[in-house]
Scaffold this motif. Structure first.
Motif, PDB file in Angstrom:
ATOM      1  N   ARG A 183       2.988   7.341  -9.304  1.00  0.00           N
ATOM      2  CA  ARG A 183       3.868   6.209  -9.542  1.00  0.00           C
ATOM      3  C   ARG A 183       3.714   6.222 -11.156  1.00  0.00           C
ATOM      4  O   ARG A 183       2.659   5.398 -11.663  1.00  0.00           O
ATOM      5  N   THR A 242      -3.279   8.602  -1.490  1.00  0.00           N
ATOM      6  CA  THR A 242      -3.510   7.745  -2.567  1.00  0.00           C
ATOM      7  C   THR A 242      -2.491   7.716  -3.378  1.00  0.00           C
ATOM      8  O   THR A 242      -1.595   8.632  -3.796  1.00  0.00           O
ATOM      9  N   VAL A 243      -2.245   6.443  -3.641  1.00  0.00           N
ATOM     10  CA  VAL A 243      -1.054   6.128  -4.795  1.00  0.00           C
ATOM     11  C   VAL A 243      -1.811   5.995  -6.102  1.00  0.00           C
ATOM     12  O   VAL A 243      -2.298   5.131  -6.297  1.00  0.00           O
ATOM     13  N   LEU A 249       0.456  -2.026  -1.546  1.00  0.00           N
ATOM     14  CA  LEU A 249      -0.319  -0.746  -1.103  1.00  0.00           C
ATOM     15  C   LEU A 249      -1.647  -1.096  -0.482  1.00  0.00           C
ATOM     16  O   LEU A 249      -1.912  -0.629   0.637  1.00  0.00           O
ATOM     17  N   ASP A 302      -0.388  11.856  -1.390  1.00  0.00           N
ATOM     18  CA  ASP A 302      -0.562  11.538  -2.599  1.00  0.00           C
ATOM     19  C   ASP A 302       0.798  11.311  -3.245  1.00  0.00           C
ATOM     20  O   ASP A 302       1.753  12.049  -3.184  1.00  0.00           O
ATOM     21  N   VAL A 303       0.752  10.303  -4.133  1.00  0.00           N
ATOM     22  CA  VAL A 303       1.995   9.924  -4.948  1.00  0.00           C
ATOM     23  C   VAL A 303       1.633   9.512  -6.540  1.00  0.00           C
ATOM     24  O   VAL A 303       0.574   8.633  -6.380  1.00  0.00           O
ATOM     25  N   GLY A 352       3.186   6.722   0.455  1.00  0.00           N
ATOM     26  CA  GLY A 352       1.703   6.696   0.285  1.00  0.00           C
ATOM     27  C   GLY A 352       1.189   7.064   1.742  1.00  0.00           C
ATOM     28  O   GLY A 352       0.353   7.790   1.765  1.00  0.00           O
ATOM     29  N   LEU A 385       6.918   2.930  -1.736  1.00  0.00           N
ATOM     30  CA  LEU A 385       5.513   3.635  -2.175  1.00  0.00           C
ATOM     31  C   LEU A 385       4.556   3.367  -0.807  1.00  0.00           C
ATOM     32  O   LEU A 385       4.010   4.579  -0.689  1.00  0.00           O
ATOM     33  N   GLU A 433       2.596  -3.867  -6.992  1.00  0.00           N
ATOM     34  CA  GLU A 433       2.553  -2.626  -6.291  1.00  0.00           C
ATOM     35  C   GLU A 433       1.134  -2.170  -5.670  1.00  0.00           C
ATOM     36  O   GLU A 433       1.214  -1.950  -4.547  1.00  0.00           O
ATOM     37  N   VAL A 479      -5.404   3.132  -3.701  1.00  0.00           N
ATOM     38  CA  VAL A 479      -4.600   2.897  -4.970  1.00  0.00           C
ATOM     39  C   VAL A 479      -5.709   3.402  -6.315  1.00  0.00           C
ATOM     40  O   VAL A 479      -6.741   3.150  -6.072  1.00  0.00           O
TER      41      VAL A 479
END
Length: 240
Positions: free
Chosen positions: A82, A2-3, A101, A79-80, A75, A71, A97, A108
């Motif tokens: 942002r 997940t981002v 994604l 996990d990220v 991703g 991203l 973004e 997201v």
């Protein structure tokens, strides 16, 4: 995988939401825009992988498509977090973004933040809506040179009246002010320029559409309307 698009608020780390602070403290991969967010990024673990994608000394800023690609790449690994200035979906391109994604099949998670559209006027003691002078507040992205977006109709915004909050318009404020006057706003309409809202370096200058405040360092939020002449606080955000 997940981002997390995390609203980092206007700049003061104490204005982060609880959810935002928790995600940053647990981050393994952190992406943010500019060195001015270092105090917030410092909440992440010392061994977190960090990517600064905005302009900084010795490095160019990544374009938005390049940020989107980064991203997506990150991703796909895990996990990220942002970080987005203010709120992810208010004048910070978080929506672009999120679309990139989702098109890449990456989940997201959006964490709302305190937008500078609200925080900057409040930090400067400016009530956006006050029955005696304004019952409407309009928010507009002043960065109107994007060839893929329709520019704001400044003449229509001038006729609308009330309080106008202009985000990311620092380099265009003279042209914007001229268009607002052309559209019918009085030249002596008050305007406030708020730099680095909520931070120790916050500065506020006031003027009118015909006599604009002196330039201030970014980020700058502008408030136009009778409310911009008010200053209803007597202490700085850091004084409490």
């Amino acid at each position: 995988m997940t981002v997390h698009l995390v609203g980092a608020g206007p700049g003061d780390p104490s204005l982060l939401t609880v959810a935002a602070a928790e995600l940053i403290r647990q981050a393994r991969v952190l992406v943010y825009d500019r060195p001015s967010m270092d105090a917030i990024a410092a909440l992440a673990p010392a061994d977190a992988e960090t990517h600064v994608v905005g302009l900084r000394r010795g490095h160019r800023a990544l374009s938005q498509p390049e940020v989107n690609d980064l991203l997506v790449e990150l991703g796909r690994r895990g996990d990220v977090v942002r970080l987005k200035s203010g709120d992810p979906f208010v004048a910070s391109r978080g929506g672009e973004e999120a679309v990139a994604l989702q098109n890449a099949g990456i989940a997201v998670n959006v964490i709302p933040g305190v937008s500078a559209a609200l925080a900057a006027p409040a930090a400067a003691g400016i009530p956006l809506m006050l029955r005696q002078n304004s019952v409407t507040a309009t928010f507009v992205d002043g960065n109107d040179d994007d060839e893929h977006a329709e520019p704001p109709d400044w003449h229509a915004l001038a006729r609308l009246g009330g309080t106008l909050v202009i985000l990311t318009g620092r380099g265009r404020i003279r042209r914007i002010a001229a268009k607002l006057i052309e559209g019918g706003r009085a030249p002596d309409t008050p305007i406030a320029a708020i730099s680095a809202a909520s931070r120790a370096s916050q500065q506020v200058l006031r003027g009118t559409l015909s006599t604009l405040p002196a330039p201030l360092p970014p980020p700058v939020t502008f408030v136009v309307g009778e409310a911009a002449a008010l200053e209803l606080t007597c202490t700085s955000p850091k004084a409490s």
